[in-house]
Design an enzyme around this catalytic site. Structure first.
Site, short mmCIF file in Angstrom:
data_model
loop_
_atom_site.label_atom_id
_atom_site.label_comp_id
_atom_site.label_asym_id
_atom_site.label_seq_id
_atom_site.Cartn_x
_atom_site.Cartn_y
_atom_site.Cartn_z
N GLY A 101 -7.04 -50.55 10.73
CA GLY A 101 -8.28 -49.94 11.17
C GLY A 101 -8.78 -48.85 10.25
O GLY A 101 -8.72 -48.95 9.02
N ARG A 117 -7.54 -58.05 3.05
CA ARG A 117 -6.95 -59.04 3.97
C ARG A 117 -6.77 -60.40 3.28
O ARG A 117 -5.84 -61.13 3.60
CB ARG A 117 -7.82 -59.19 5.22
CG ARG A 117 -7.66 -58.02 6.19
CD ARG A 117 -8.48 -58.21 7.44
NE ARG A 117 -8.12 -57.24 8.47
CZ ARG A 117 -8.70 -57.15 9.66
NH1 ARG A 117 -9.68 -57.98 9.97
NH2 ARG A 117 -8.30 -56.24 10.53
N LYS A 176 -11.30 -42.24 20.90
CA LYS A 176 -11.09 -42.28 22.35
C LYS A 176 -9.62 -42.25 22.74
O LYS A 176 -8.81 -43.01 22.21
CB LYS A 176 -11.73 -43.56 22.92
CG LYS A 176 -13.24 -43.63 22.79
CD LYS A 176 -13.78 -44.90 23.41
CE LYS A 176 -15.29 -44.98 23.34
NZ LYS A 176 -15.81 -46.22 23.96
N GLY A 212 -6.05 -53.66 16.22
CA GLY A 212 -5.76 -53.88 17.63
C GLY A 212 -4.40 -54.50 17.86
O GLY A 212 -3.66 -54.14 18.78
#
Length: 379
Positions: free
Chosen positions: A338, A35, A187, A361
């Site tokens: 992610g 990053r 999930k 996200g």
């Protein structure tokens, strides 16, 4: 969305640059500086244009001023990458006027940061002549350094933020066909918005990871001790009901173990019913081969979420197979940050995709069609 060209002449001006330096840090050692490196093109371009830089970033979720979350190691690493001294300002009252590159201490040390506090934003703005947001990974948050400040200064998107938004929106607006979405992770509820977005856009959706088990449960299969999110069963049923024939592909075989542990005995299951006492921890070889074939023929690929517990070597094969297929694909390949990004780096493939997003996200919310506050305010 305003870009750097909209800021005009920056010679001698101080530019407040919100960057995403929320990197893995342990005992003061940076685990992955991707990053930080991703921000270099914007920082170097601003310096080329004569700007003095005031950098702002967060690290973790500190409870007040906690030096365990200090940006000192990040400032030291950026000094090496930029080949110029990066001064770390302990607080907003100690910002040097003349230094070429200054980094504020962790903005989440400021109590108003996550509340999008206007007074804090005014303090930020008083330190600069212009504002640039290059922190795509934080653009889905309305915080003082990503949102409120942009209303107070001439503002624009950095090169990274601009590329992220254009790439991610582009694969939905005008993709080369077939468009294949690979969606994994733990999930269904975390990814339901993405799945629904791709139901109307993608030609094929490949499902993997623990989120496969609510789909299997909805179909009446046994899931054994597998991680199976109860709240995900109803959304999984809805996705299956709304999908076109053959649009959603589920695994056909599973690699299981007795526990989430690299030393657990490995059991390959030819089918998708998991016996009691076992948990599914990876997709099987037949699934991996079938998914790789679909990926190879795709014109555009979006991947978010691993196929299994890739951090455990006995259960890494499915994710590795998908990662290699994505890396070899001739179409446009976009990886949504992610764990998928971590997997690419683990397998040494991060440089072999068209676009590797820095925002987990944020990339998902953009794909879902949500408005990102840090982007909208730059419009």
């Amino acid at each position: 969305m305003r870009t750097l060209d909209d800021l005009g002449d920056l010679t001698g001006k101080r530019v407040f640059v919100r960057v995403d330096f929320n990197v893995p840090l342990k005992d003061g050692v940076i685990g992955d500086d991707a990053r930080i490196r991703a921000a270099l093109p914007t920082l170097e371009e601003l310096r080329r244009r004569g700007a003095r830089l005031l950098l702002a970033a967060h690290l973790g979720r500190p409870k007040g001023r906690d030096l365990d979350f200090s940006l000192a190691p990040i400032a030291a690493r950026l000094t090496e990458l930029l080949k110029t001294d990066v001064t770390l300002a302990a607080d907003l009252d100690q910002v040097p006027n003349d230094d070429a590159v200054v980094m504020l201490e962790n903005v989440r040390f400021e109590p108003g940061e996550t509340k999008d506090d206007e007074e804090l934003a005014k303090k930020y703005a008083s330190l600069a002549d212009a504002y640039v947001n290059d922190a795509f990974g934080a653009a889905h948050r309305a915080h003082a350094s990503t949102h409120a400040i942009a209303k107070l200064l001439p503002s624009a998107a950095g090169l990274l933020l601009q590329r992220e938004v254009e790439t991610l929106t582009g694969i939905l607006a005008d993709p080369e066909r077939p468009l294949v979405a690979i969606v994994g992770g733990a999930k269904v509820t975390d990814k339901i918005g993405v799945l629904e977005a791709f139901l109307s856009k993608a030609d094929t959706i490949l499902i993997g990871g623990a989120m496969q088990f609510p789909f299997f449960k909805a179909q009446g299969h046994q899931v054994g001790a597998s991680l199976c999110e109860a709240e995900g069963i109803a959304p999984a049923e809805r996705v299956l009901a709304e999908a076109q024939d053959g649009q959603v592909r589920l695994p056909v075989d599973i690699v299981a173990g007795e526990a989430f542990d690299a030393s657990t005995p490995v059991t390959e299951i030819d089918g998708v019913d998991v016996p009691e006492g076992l948990m599914g921890l990876d997709v099987g070889p037949k699934t991996a081969a079938a998914y790789a074939e679909v990926i190879a023929s795709a014109g555009t690929i979006f991947w978010n979420g691993p196929m299994g517990a890739f951090e455990l070597e006995p259960f890494a094969a499915g994710t590795r197979s998908v990662a290699e297929a994505v890396a070899k694909a001739s179409g446009t390949t976009v990886v949504g940050g992610g764990d998928s990004a971590a997997a690419l780096r683990q397998f040494g493939l991060e440089d072999q995709v068209t676009h590797l997003s820095t925002g987990g996200g944020a990339s998902l919310e953009l794909i879902e069609g949500k408005t990102l506050p840090g982007v909208e305010v730059l419009g």
